[in-house]
Design a protein around this motif. Sequence first.
Motif, PDB file in Angstrom:
ATOM      1  N   PHE A  71       0.848  -1.191   0.000  1.00 31.00           N
ATOM      2  CA  PHE A  71       0.000   0.000   0.000  1.00 31.00           C
ATOM      3  C   PHE A  71       0.883   1.240   0.000  1.00 31.00           C
ATOM      4  O   PHE A  71       2.034   1.200   0.435  1.00 31.00           O
ATOM      5  CB  PHE A  71      -0.957   0.010   1.200  1.00 31.00           C
ATOM      6  N   GLU A  72       0.348   2.332  -0.520  1.00 31.53           N
ATOM      7  CA  GLU A  72       1.042   3.613  -0.534  1.00 31.53           C
ATOM      8  C   GLU A  72       0.539   4.484   0.608  1.00 31.53           C
ATOM      9  O   GLU A  72      -0.638   4.482   0.925  1.00 31.53           O
ATOM     10  CB  GLU A  72       0.816   4.323  -1.867  1.00 31.53           C
ATOM     11  N   ASP A  73       1.474   5.213   1.207  1.00 31.51           N
ATOM     12  CA  ASP A  73       1.133   6.147   2.269  1.00 31.51           C
ATOM     13  C   ASP A  73       2.246   7.179   2.343  1.00 31.51           C
ATOM     14  O   ASP A  73       3.347   6.875   2.801  1.00 31.51           O
ATOM     15  CB  ASP A  73       0.981   5.413   3.597  1.00 31.51           C
ATOM     16  N   LYS A  74       1.968   8.371   1.893  1.00 30.05           N
ATOM     17  CA  LYS A  74       2.991   9.415   1.821  1.00 30.05           C
ATOM     18  C   LYS A  74       3.469   9.879   3.201  1.00 30.05           C
ATOM     19  O   LYS A  74       4.514  10.515   3.294  1.00 30.05           O
ATOM     20  CB  LYS A  74       2.477  10.588   0.998  1.00 30.05           C
ATOM     21  N   SER A  75       2.743   9.550   4.260  1.00 27.25           N
ATOM     22  CA  SER A  75       3.163   9.954   5.596  1.00 27.25           C
ATOM     23  C   SER A  75       4.292   9.064   6.124  1.00 27.25           C
ATOM     24  O   SER A  75       4.896   9.385   7.139  1.00 27.25           O
ATOM     25  CB  SER A  75       1.981   9.930   6.567  1.00 27.25           C
ATOM     26  N   MET A  76       4.587   7.991   5.421  1.00 30.33           N
ATOM     27  CA  MET A  76       5.644   7.074   5.853  1.00 30.33           C
ATOM     28  C   MET A  76       6.946   7.398   5.124  1.00 30.33           C
ATOM     29  O   MET A  76       6.916   7.809   3.965  1.00 30.33           O
ATOM     30  CB  MET A  76       5.214   5.629   5.595  1.00 30.33           C
ATOM     31  N   PRO A  77       8.088   7.202   5.784  1.00 30.63           N
ATOM     32  CA  PRO A  77       9.379   7.542   5.170  1.00 30.63           C
ATOM     33  C   PRO A  77       9.628   6.876   3.810  1.00 30.63           C
ATOM     34  O   PRO A  77      10.216   7.478   2.935  1.00 30.63           O
ATOM     35  CB  PRO A  77      10.398   7.068   6.194  1.00 30.63           C
ATOM     36  N   PHE A  78       9.183   5.663   3.608  1.00 28.03           N
ATOM     37  CA  PHE A  78       9.415   4.978   2.340  1.00 28.03           C
ATOM     38  C   PHE A  78       8.195   5.036   1.415  1.00 28.03           C
ATOM     39  O   PHE A  78       8.165   4.376   0.391  1.00 28.03           O
ATOM     40  CB  PHE A  78       9.822   3.520   2.585  1.00 28.03           C
ATOM     41  N   GLY A  79       7.181   5.786   1.812  1.00 32.39           N
ATOM     42  CA  GLY A  79       6.018   5.991   0.972  1.00 32.39           C
ATOM     43  C   GLY A  79       4.995   4.877   0.978  1.00 32.39           C
ATOM     44  O   GLY A  79       4.059   4.883   0.196  1.00 32.39           O
ATOM     45  N   GLY A  80       5.149   3.903   1.876  1.00 31.61           N
ATOM     46  CA  GLY A  80       4.175   2.815   1.956  1.00 31.61           C
ATOM     47  C   GLY A  80       4.716   1.632   2.734  1.00 31.61           C
ATOM     48  O   GLY A  80       5.717   1.738   3.437  1.00 31.61           O
ATOM     49  N   GLY A  81       4.043   0.505   2.580  1.00 30.16           N
ATOM     50  CA  GLY A  81       4.445  -0.705   3.307  1.00 30.16           C
ATOM     51  C   GLY A  81       3.656  -1.906   2.838  1.00 30.16           C
ATOM     52  O   GLY A  81       3.018  -1.876   1.782  1.00 30.16           O
ATOM     53  N   LEU A  82       3.680  -2.948   3.653  1.00 36.95           N
ATOM     54  CA  LEU A  82       2.947  -4.180   3.384  1.00 36.95           C
ATOM     55  C   LEU A  82       2.023  -4.484   4.550  1.00 36.95           C
ATOM     56  O   LEU A  82       2.377  -4.237   5.704  1.00 36.95           O
ATOM     57  CB  LEU A  82       3.908  -5.366   3.211  1.00 36.95           C
ATOM     58  N   LEU A  83       0.869  -5.033   4.250  1.00 38.62           N
ATOM     59  CA  LEU A  83      -0.030  -5.506   5.297  1.00 38.62           C
ATOM     60  C   LEU A  83       0.378  -6.922   5.684  1.00 38.62           C
ATOM     61  O   LEU A  83       1.080  -7.601   4.932  1.00 38.62           O
ATOM     62  CB  LEU A  83      -1.476  -5.524   4.792  1.00 38.62           C
TER      63      LEU A  83
END
Length: 134
Positions: free
Chosen positions: A87-99
């Motif tokens: 998933f993408e999330d601009k608030s995170m340092p790498f721009g996203g993560g995994l569930l």
Amino acid sequence: MKKVLVVFFTLLIFGCNTTPKESISTDSFHLTSNDPEYGYTEKKPIELGSFLRGTKSASAHIEYFEGLIGPNGEKVKVTRLGSCCAFEDKSMPFGGGLLDRYQLTYEGQEKPAIIYVNLYKFNKPLAPKGFSLL
């Protein structure tokens, strides 16, 4: 008497401010989401992470699973199935993560439940429909 009123109004004010925005069932003080998709789809994962909370505690998900019970108080067995679903999330340092996906089972259950968990973000969690939190 004056102290009692101060305590009552303080609890009333803070109690109102901590009410979750989502519709919930509080049967016997067990917090369960009324949203049938909550936790069951990658679009509405249960947010149990500490990464964006600024804390070093990585145990929020363990505490959550320890408090999870079946619909009649059954002990729930939790099995991690692994990571999935980028998933993408601009608030995170790498721009996203995994569930992460977990399988939930309890005695007498017809079919195991598969839930999605976000271990990066935190929102006060509820139990997915069909389960309860102690």
